[in-house]
Write an enzyme that holds these catalytic residues in place. Structure first.
Site, PDB file in Angstrom:
ATOM      1  N   ASP A  96      68.864  15.658  37.189  1.00 32.67           N
ATOM      2  CA  ASP A  96      67.984  15.746  36.022  1.00 32.67           C
ATOM      3  C   ASP A  96      68.825  15.207  34.855  1.00 32.67           C
ATOM      4  O   ASP A  96      69.780  14.456  35.097  1.00 32.67           O
ATOM      5  CB  ASP A  96      67.533  17.204  35.803  1.00 32.67           C
ATOM      6  CG  ASP A  96      66.413  17.341  34.760  1.00 32.67           C
ATOM      7  OD1 ASP A  96      65.250  17.102  35.114  1.00 32.67           O
ATOM      8  OD2 ASP A  96      66.701  17.668  33.596  1.00 32.67           O
ATOM      9  N   LYS A 140      65.021  25.232  39.856  1.00 26.68           N
ATOM     10  CA  LYS A 140      65.709  24.370  38.887  1.00 26.68           C
ATOM     11  C   LYS A 140      67.039  25.007  38.553  1.00 26.68           C
ATOM     12  O   LYS A 140      67.208  26.220  38.705  1.00 26.68           O
ATOM     13  CB  LYS A 140      64.877  24.238  37.616  1.00 26.68           C
ATOM     14  CG  LYS A 140      65.237  23.047  36.760  1.00 26.68           C
ATOM     15  CD  LYS A 140      64.539  21.774  37.203  1.00 26.68           C
ATOM     16  CE  LYS A 140      65.083  20.570  36.467  1.00 26.68           C
ATOM     17  NZ  LYS A 140      64.273  19.361  36.720  1.00 26.68           N
TER      18      LYS A 140
HETATM   19  P1  NDP Z   1      69.060  11.133  31.781  1.00 29.67           P
HETATM   20  O1  NDP Z   1      70.167  12.044  31.495  1.00 29.67           O
HETATM   21  O2  NDP Z   1      69.252  10.004  32.725  1.00 29.67           O
HETATM   22  O3  NDP Z   1      68.481  10.519  30.427  1.00 29.67           O
HETATM   23  C1  NDP Z   1      68.008  11.326  29.403  1.00 29.67           C
HETATM   24  C2  NDP Z   1      67.611  10.447  28.236  1.00 29.67           C
HETATM   25  O4  NDP Z   1      66.958  11.249  27.254  1.00 29.67           O
HETATM   26  C3  NDP Z   1      68.829   9.835  27.551  1.00 29.67           C
HETATM   27  O5  NDP Z   1      68.474   8.611  26.977  1.00 29.67           O
HETATM   28  C4  NDP Z   1      69.137  10.879  26.476  1.00 29.67           C
HETATM   29  O6  NDP Z   1      69.872  10.389  25.377  1.00 29.67           O
HETATM   30  C5  NDP Z   1      67.741  11.280  26.060  1.00 29.67           C
HETATM   31  N1  NDP Z   1      67.766  12.642  25.501  1.00 29.67           N
HETATM   32  C6  NDP Z   1      68.234  13.756  26.103  1.00 29.67           C
HETATM   33  N2  NDP Z   1      68.145  14.809  25.276  1.00 29.67           N
HETATM   34  C7  NDP Z   1      67.593  14.341  24.153  1.00 29.67           C
HETATM   35  C8  NDP Z   1      67.239  14.940  22.920  1.00 29.67           C
HETATM   36  N3  NDP Z   1      67.443  16.239  22.688  1.00 29.67           N
HETATM   37  N4  NDP Z   1      66.668  14.140  21.962  1.00 29.67           N
HETATM   38  C9  NDP Z   1      66.453  12.822  22.181  1.00 29.67           C
HETATM   39  N5  NDP Z   1      66.780  12.204  23.342  1.00 29.67           N
HETATM   40  C10 NDP Z   1      67.343  12.946  24.286  1.00 29.67           C
HETATM   41  O7  NDP Z   1      67.847  12.069  32.275  1.00 29.67           O
HETATM   42  P2  NDP Z   1      66.539  11.676  33.075  1.00 29.67           P
HETATM   43  O8  NDP Z   1      66.082  10.308  32.694  1.00 29.67           O
HETATM   44  O9  NDP Z   1      66.762  11.995  34.496  1.00 29.67           O
HETATM   45  O10 NDP Z   1      65.511  12.773  32.516  1.00 29.67           O
HETATM   46  C11 NDP Z   1      64.655  12.531  31.398  1.00 29.67           C
HETATM   47  C12 NDP Z   1      63.487  13.480  31.444  1.00 29.67           C
HETATM   48  O11 NDP Z   1      62.737  13.285  32.652  1.00 29.67           O
HETATM   49  C13 NDP Z   1      63.846  14.969  31.433  1.00 29.67           C
HETATM   50  O12 NDP Z   1      62.846  15.689  30.732  1.00 29.67           O
HETATM   51  C14 NDP Z   1      63.787  15.341  32.910  1.00 29.67           C
HETATM   52  O13 NDP Z   1      63.562  16.720  33.092  1.00 29.67           O
HETATM   53  C15 NDP Z   1      62.597  14.508  33.360  1.00 29.67           C
HETATM   54  N6  NDP Z   1      62.509  14.241  34.782  1.00 29.67           N
HETATM   55  C16 NDP Z   1      63.531  13.633  35.455  1.00 29.67           C
HETATM   56  C17 NDP Z   1      63.399  13.369  36.797  1.00 29.67           C
HETATM   57  C18 NDP Z   1      64.439  12.602  37.565  1.00 29.67           C
HETATM   58  O14 NDP Z   1      64.175  12.261  38.729  1.00 29.67           O
HETATM   59  N7  NDP Z   1      65.596  12.279  36.987  1.00 29.67           N
HETATM   60  C19 NDP Z   1      62.225  13.804  37.567  1.00 29.67           C
HETATM   61  C20 NDP Z   1      61.168  14.361  36.748  1.00 29.67           C
HETATM   62  C21 NDP Z   1      61.343  14.592  35.423  1.00 29.67           C
HETATM   63  P3  NDP Z   1      71.458  10.700  25.290  1.00 29.67           P
HETATM   64  O15 NDP Z   1      72.085   9.795  26.287  1.00 29.67           O
HETATM   65  O16 NDP Z   1      71.799  10.369  23.879  1.00 29.67           O
HETATM   66  O17 NDP Z   1      71.626  12.152  25.598  1.00 29.67           O
END
Ligand code: NDP
Length: 448
Positions: free
Chosen positions: A169, A129
């Site tokens: 991510d 990672k």
């Molecule tokens: P994105 O950046 O596309 O989206 C993240 C989302 O989570 C946004 O809506 C963001 O809001 C919100 N968010 C981030 N930080 C916080 C916080 N501290 N409090 C509240 N909301 C928050 O990321 P992903 O959708 O790719 O990732 C989301 C999760 O899924 C993570 O935990 C990631 O590790 C996990 N994941 C992702 C994978 C992938 O293929 N992308 C694979 C497996 C797991 P804002 O826009 O306001 O920051």
């Protein structure tokens, strides 16, 4: 088994002494260690070979300076990381996160969980990672590009299609992967297989964007079906509105459920009529706006600031898809009070240890992220296969493979829990199934 318990406790206290401030990493290791004791009866050699102490130590951690120039001509400096955690099963594989909260503890927890997740997919990939404390929010495209170019200028010497293959991510989507790939190519020549989650025109795979969200819903659906239930007519809450959340919302609706709320880091929208996926996609993916804007086109929806899991509204399925530790004990209790029967994690470690205990006590279905969100990395591995073959498979072909992989992970997790006499405990099932494969592979390669 007394010896195993002692071994686990000693391993953990040594780690606490070494990394006392790495709270997220310690939490991830503790959750893992809490559930693997049953393994040592069948595999006493894991103690002789000191597998635990070896597996919690990354093979390599790279930390580097990322200098770049903003639109005002000022020089900015961020910190870059890549943790190459475990290559027993194949080249390091895992995403890059760009978020101001990124530090070594967060990257290590993510890399550690990635080892077992990748093992569960059954594909030949190890765990890694990386990321940076750079915040892409409110940066211009040109600033994001200059940052990505600087980041890759250093990272490129540590990665390669058969060595370490990063992906996206939080904060790293198609735009960032495109810039990172462009810089890699400029330095090393064209090697599409060095990054996954690429835009289609750069050798990306169809259905990669959708894979984590879709995979989460396929896994949850299997888990519900096993209990004679389904998404049909269920109310669902999905936290986040990013890549994972968005495609989870779309798939839940396809399967007959209604997602009534989603969020971003400022607040959440509640729309009892059902969240309109197309509007969220336009707002978050295209316009990069806040979720609060949703209510301007959807007057039935209400926007509130705060944590989405505080919602007092009846619903049955919770899909946390935002970030680590978004659900604590009180929020988990609130979920149960609203009638939740299943929690499945799209995010990595969104439930803290006390929240998991609340789910256990309530006897609800609970699928940990390392099993339920493995669809993203699984399709990333399929993207690598397509790049190697110079082929591109159809959306349906990839989606079908994803469905099969999620079904296989579900079955393996369920059956492993049963085999080790912790039936219904998917945390134990996922940790044990993922761990045993990696541990055996490590032993077969000697003390390395
Ligand atoms: P994105 O950046 O596309 O989206 C993240 C989302 O989570 C946004 O809506 C963001 O809001 C919100 N968010 C981030 N930080 C916080 C916080 N501290 N409090 C509240 N909301 C928050 O990321 P992903 O959708 O790719 O990732 C989301 C999760 O899924 C993570 O935990 C990631 O590790 C996990 N994941 C992702 C994978 C992938 O293929 N992308 C694979 C497996 C797991 P804002 O826009 O306001 O920051």
């Amino acid at each position: 088994m007394e010896e195993a318990r002692k071994y686990i406790e000693e391993t953990y206290s040594k780690l606490v002494k070494k990394d006392p401030d790495q709270t997220e990493f310690l939490q991830a290791v503790k959750e893992f260690l809490n559930s693997i004791e049953p393994v040592f009866t069948a595999h006493p050699e894991f103690i002789e070979q000191n597998i635990l102490e070896r597996i919690i130590e990354p093979e390599r951690i790279i930390q580097f300076r990322v200098p770049w120039t903003d639109d005002q001509g000022r020089v900015q400096v961020n910190r870059g990381f890549r943790v190459q955690f475990n290559s027993a099963n194949g080249p390091y594989k895992g995403g890059l996160r760009f978020h101001p909260s990124v530090n070594q503890s967060i990257i290590k927890f993510l890399g550690f969980e990635q080892i077992f997740k990748n093992s569960l997919t059954g594909l030949p990939i190890g765990g890694g990672k990386g990321g940076s404390d750079f915040d892409p929010k409110e940066k211009s495209d040109a600033e994001v590009m200059r940052f990505c170019q600087s980041f890759m200028t250093e990272l490129q010497r540590h990665i390669g299609p058969d060595l370490d293959i990063p992906a996206g991510d939080i904060g790293v989507g198609g735009r960032e992967i495109g810039y990172l790939y462009g810089q890699y190519k400029r330095i090393n020549g064209s090697q599409a297989g060095v990054l996954t989650g690429k835009p289609l025109m750069l050798g990306g795979s169809l259905a990669r964007t959708e894979a984590t969200g879709y995979g989460l819903v396929y896994f949850t659906d299997k888990m519900l079906q096993n209990e004679g239930k389904s998404f049909e007519n269920k109310k669902v809450i999905v936290s986040g509105s990013g890549n994972v959340a968005l495609y989870a919302i779309q798939k839940v609706h396809e399967l007959g459920g209604t997602v009534i709320a989603c969020s971003d880091s400022n607040g959440y929208i509640l729309d009892p009529a059902g969240i309109d996926y197309t509007t969220v996609k336009q707002l978050k993916e295209v316009e990069r706006k806040r979720i609060s804007e949703y209510v301007t086109t959807h007057p039935t929806a209400i926007y509130s600031e705060g944590n989405i899991w505080d919602i007092e509204e009846a619903y049955q399925i919770a899909l946390p898809c935002a970030t680590q530790n978004e659900v604590n004990k009180d929020l988990a209790k609130n979920m149960i009070a609203q009638g939740v029967i299943a929690v499945a994690e799209g995010a990595n470690m969104p439930s803290d240890l006390e929240a998991i205990e609340v789910y256990r006590q309530a006897g609800i279905l609970y699928a940990p992220g390392k099993a339920a969100n493995a669809g993203g990395v699984a399709v990333s591995a399929l993207e690598m296969s397509q790049n190697s073959q110079r082929l591109s498979w159809s959306f349906e072909e990839v989606d079908e493979k994803l469905t099969d992989i999620m079904e296989a992970i579900y079955t393996e997790v369920r059956d492993t829990a049963k085999l080790y006499q912790v039936e219904g405990d998917f945390v134990a099932g996922a940790n044990i199934a993922g761990f045993v494969k990696v541990a055996l592979s490590m032993i077969s390669q000697g003390i390395v």
